[in-house]
Design a protein around this motif. Structure first.
Motif, mmCIF file in Angstrom:
data_model
loop_
_atom_site.group_PDB
_atom_site.id
_atom_site.type_symbol
_atom_site.label_atom_id
_atom_site.label_comp_id
_atom_site.label_asym_id
_atom_site.label_seq_id
_atom_site.Cartn_x
_atom_site.Cartn_y
_atom_site.Cartn_z
ATOM 1 N N ASP A 183 0.868 -1.175 0.000
ATOM 2 C CA ASP A 183 0.000 0.000 0.000
ATOM 3 C C ASP A 183 0.905 1.225 0.000
ATOM 4 O O ASP A 183 2.136 1.114 0.113
ATOM 5 C CB ASP A 183 -0.902 -0.030 1.239
ATOM 6 C CG ASP A 183 -2.127 0.878 1.148
ATOM 7 O OD1 ASP A 183 -2.227 1.663 0.189
ATOM 8 O OD2 ASP A 183 -2.994 0.812 2.051
ATOM 9 N N VAL A 184 0.332 2.395 -0.124
ATOM 10 C CA VAL A 184 1.095 3.645 -0.078
ATOM 11 C C VAL A 184 1.394 3.965 1.387
ATOM 12 O O VAL A 184 0.465 4.153 2.185
ATOM 13 C CB VAL A 184 0.299 4.794 -0.729
ATOM 14 C CG1 VAL A 184 1.072 6.103 -0.642
ATOM 15 C CG2 VAL A 184 -0.019 4.458 -2.186
ATOM 16 N N PRO A 185 2.677 4.029 1.772
ATOM 17 C CA PRO A 185 3.014 4.148 3.196
ATOM 18 C C PRO A 185 2.990 5.555 3.764
ATOM 19 O O PRO A 185 3.681 5.835 4.752
ATOM 20 C CB PRO A 185 4.424 3.557 3.254
ATOM 21 C CG PRO A 185 5.004 3.851 1.924
ATOM 22 C CD PRO A 185 3.861 3.779 0.942
ATOM 23 N N PHE A 186 2.219 6.436 3.165
ATOM 24 C CA PHE A 186 2.026 7.770 3.736
ATOM 25 C C PHE A 186 0.603 8.224 3.433
ATOM 26 O O PHE A 186 0.149 8.074 2.295
ATOM 27 C CB PHE A 186 3.040 8.778 3.177
ATOM 28 C CG PHE A 186 3.109 10.030 3.997
ATOM 29 C CD1 PHE A 186 4.008 10.147 5.048
ATOM 30 C CD2 PHE A 186 2.247 11.083 3.751
ATOM 31 C CE1 PHE A 186 4.047 11.287 5.826
ATOM 32 C CE2 PHE A 186 2.268 12.223 4.527
ATOM 33 C CZ PHE A 186 3.177 12.323 5.568
ATOM 34 N N PRO A 187 -0.106 8.771 4.445
ATOM 35 C CA PRO A 187 0.348 8.941 5.819
ATOM 36 C C PRO A 187 0.467 7.600 6.557
ATOM 37 O O PRO A 187 -0.277 6.669 6.248
ATOM 38 C CB PRO A 187 -0.746 9.816 6.450
ATOM 39 C CG PRO A 187 -1.969 9.501 5.640
ATOM 40 C CD PRO A 187 -1.495 9.275 4.240
#
Length: 373
Positions: A12-16
């Protein structure tokens, strides 16, 4: 070519970094960046955007849509793996011979591909995934229950792919013992621990707190359990439940018992709530993985009360009070809430915990053991 360049493939996209898995991924990226690694990050995206903040720590950031097709439910591979197959990502990995770090069993299709055996490949396991899905199945019904049951079986059957990895990095000791049957090069890398921001460890206030992503069934069930079995017997003790997307039924139950629900708090507000709680009450319905909310609570001056599921297979029990039955939770909360706070003692506990769980130090140790530093 730099020996300290690495590909990281994130599920997944680790931000936030606003939920357990992505907290672990993001703060490990920060640690690797501070240790001098040049990071080529690959993210599967499905609703979290393309945040600019990742460019501060990564040389390159690439995004891939996570496809979800009806046919993928019928694949022999787990759905969470099948929906993260990207030929574009594979082509990028094959352009060089840098080490490849795969976040979760979710990303292990790439281990199956020709040529990957010649690379240094590392898999981070966040859970024993089939146990996690079995837990989800127990608390689901209808099509969801059928999906979780099927996925648990597929995940268990898919685990031998880990034997193709150069290394497996488990999140806790009991997981390490389990994964060693598939890969003898299994090392323990504890969860990444971000230091809390926006709160003062000495600013303890008179309330008990349960926090977590309330849209996750495990957290919803734990909060509901507290509201039904523990909180009604704690008359006069303020209780707060905080987290993302609480269900309507949870909010209604909280209102019935005069419990404050902080819905979708900002990062700063959540940090403040965690930092200032006098008592953290954190039961868990599953013993899989390592709970990031526990790591956050242990950075504060508050007492942390958990059940055995929360500390099974890790070494954090010594920092907590472990309760089992509702009656044990009620007694522990009453006793700890009534005690004056000994800040010297609490700060000493916090410092010992932070030293034991220092993310940069842990990453440095493990990457040295893998001969990557």
């Amino acid at each position: 070519m730099s020996s300290k360049t690495i590909h990281i493939v994130s599920l997944d996209v680790p931000f936030p970094p606003d939920y357990g898995g992505m907290i672990d991924v993001f703060y490990r990226i920060k640690a690797l960046h501070s240790l001098g690694f040049s990071i080529i990050l690959h993210c599967f995206t499905y609703g979290r955007g393309e945040p600019e903040e990742l460019k501060a720590y990564c040389r390159e950031v690439h995004y891939y849509n996570r496809r979800k097709r009806i046919i993928d439910f019928f694949s022999k591979r787990p759905f969470v793996v099948q929906t993260r197959i990207s030929r574009a990502l594979l082509n990028r990995l094959q352009e060089d011979d840098y080490p490849v770090f795969l976040e979760g069993l979710h990303c292990c299709w790439y281990l199956e591909q020709p040529g990957m055996q010649k690379r240094v490949t590392i898999v981070r396991t966040h859970n024993i995934e089939h146990d996690y899905y079995k837990g989800l199945m127990k608390n689901a019904s209808g099509l969801k229950r059928l999906f979780f049951s099927s996925e648990a079986e597929k995940l268990k059957n898919y685990e031998p792919v880990l034997s193709k990895a150069g290394y497996v990095l488990s999140i806790k000791r009991s997981d390490k013992e389990y994964f060693e049957k598939w890969n003898r090069n299994t090392l323990l890398l504890p969860a990444s621990v971000p230091e809390l921001e926006g709160g003062n460890v000495s600013a303890v206030k008179d309330y008990c707190l349960f926090h977590g992503n309330l849209s996750v069934s495990e957290n919803d069930l734990a909060a509901t359990w507290l509201l039904e079995n523990v909180i009604p017997k704690l008359s006069g003790i303020p209780f707060v439940i905080a987290g993302k997307q609480p269900s309507g039924s949870l909010k209604k139950l909280a209102e019935k018992h005069q419990v404050k629900v902080v819905e979708n708090p900002s990062d700063e507000e959540m940090s403040r709530l965690i930092s200032e709680a006098k008592v953290h009450v954190l039961p868990s319905t599953q013993d899989t993985g390592l709970k990031l909310k526990l790591l956050a609570a242990l950075q504060t001056a508050g007492t942390v009360i958990v059940n055995t599921n929360m500390v099974k297979g890790n070494d954090l029990e010594k920092y907590c009070i472990v309760a089992g039955s509702p009656e044990e939770f009620i007694v522990a909360v009453r006793q700890e809430f009534a005690k004056p706070v000994n800040l010297e003692e609490r700060l000493d506990r916090r410092e010992r915990f932070l030293k034991e769980t220092d993310t940069k130090e842990a990453v440095s140790r493990v990457f040295t053991e893998m001969h990557l530093m």
